[in-house]
Write a protein that holds these residues in place. Sequence first.
Motif, PDB file in Angstrom:
ATOM      1  N   LYS A   8       5.444  12.985  27.296  1.00 44.01           N
ATOM      2  CA  LYS A   8       6.802  13.020  26.763  1.00 44.01           C
ATOM      3  C   LYS A   8       7.662  12.130  27.636  1.00 44.01           C
TER       4      LYS A   8
ATOM      5  N   LYS B  85      10.343  11.499  30.125  1.00 45.80           N
ATOM      6  CA  LYS B  85      11.116  12.227  31.129  1.00 45.80           C
ATOM      7  C   LYS B  85      12.525  11.635  31.186  1.00 45.80           C
TER       8      LYS B  85
ATOM      9  N   GLU C 236       2.830  17.042  29.824  1.00 42.96           N
ATOM     10  CA  GLU C 236       3.236  18.433  29.653  1.00 42.96           C
ATOM     11  C   GLU C 236       2.263  19.397  30.316  1.00 42.96           C
ATOM     12  N   HIS C 237       1.035  18.935  30.555  1.00 45.04           N
ATOM     13  CA  HIS C 237      -0.009  19.813  31.079  1.00 45.04           C
ATOM     14  C   HIS C 237      -0.063  19.832  32.607  1.00 45.04           C
TER      15      HIS C 237
ATOM     16  N   ALA D 212      -0.531  15.195  23.907  1.00 45.56           N
ATOM     17  CA  ALA D 212       0.500  16.206  23.652  1.00 45.56           C
ATOM     18  C   ALA D 212      -0.050  17.375  22.852  1.00 45.56           C
TER      19      ALA D 212
ATOM     20  N   TYR E 119       4.447  19.546  19.926  1.00 45.25           N
ATOM     21  CA  TYR E 119       5.252  18.443  20.460  1.00 45.25           C
ATOM     22  C   TYR E 119       6.434  18.147  19.540  1.00 45.25           C
TER      23      TYR E 119
END
Length: 71
Positions: free
Chosen positions: A2, A4, A21-22, A54, A58
């Motif tokens: 994603k 930032k 995200e992980h 994602a 998402y």
Amino acid sequence: MKIKHIVNQNRRDFTAVYECEHCAATETGYGYDDDNFHRNVIPAMKCKACGKTAAEDYRPMGTRYAAHEVV
């Protein structure tokens, strides 16, 4: 991945810091501010650290300019 934050933008081309995200790893890359890029390209980006893309939930961010606008 994603976005930032966007580092700089010229017309529809931009440089951004992407975050996984992980595993929360970050990387800098280029992008194009249109609906296709936000909905299809960013979620398909693989993290270089963990190799994941994602999640199914998402939610893409919107574009700065509408599709009909000439920049």
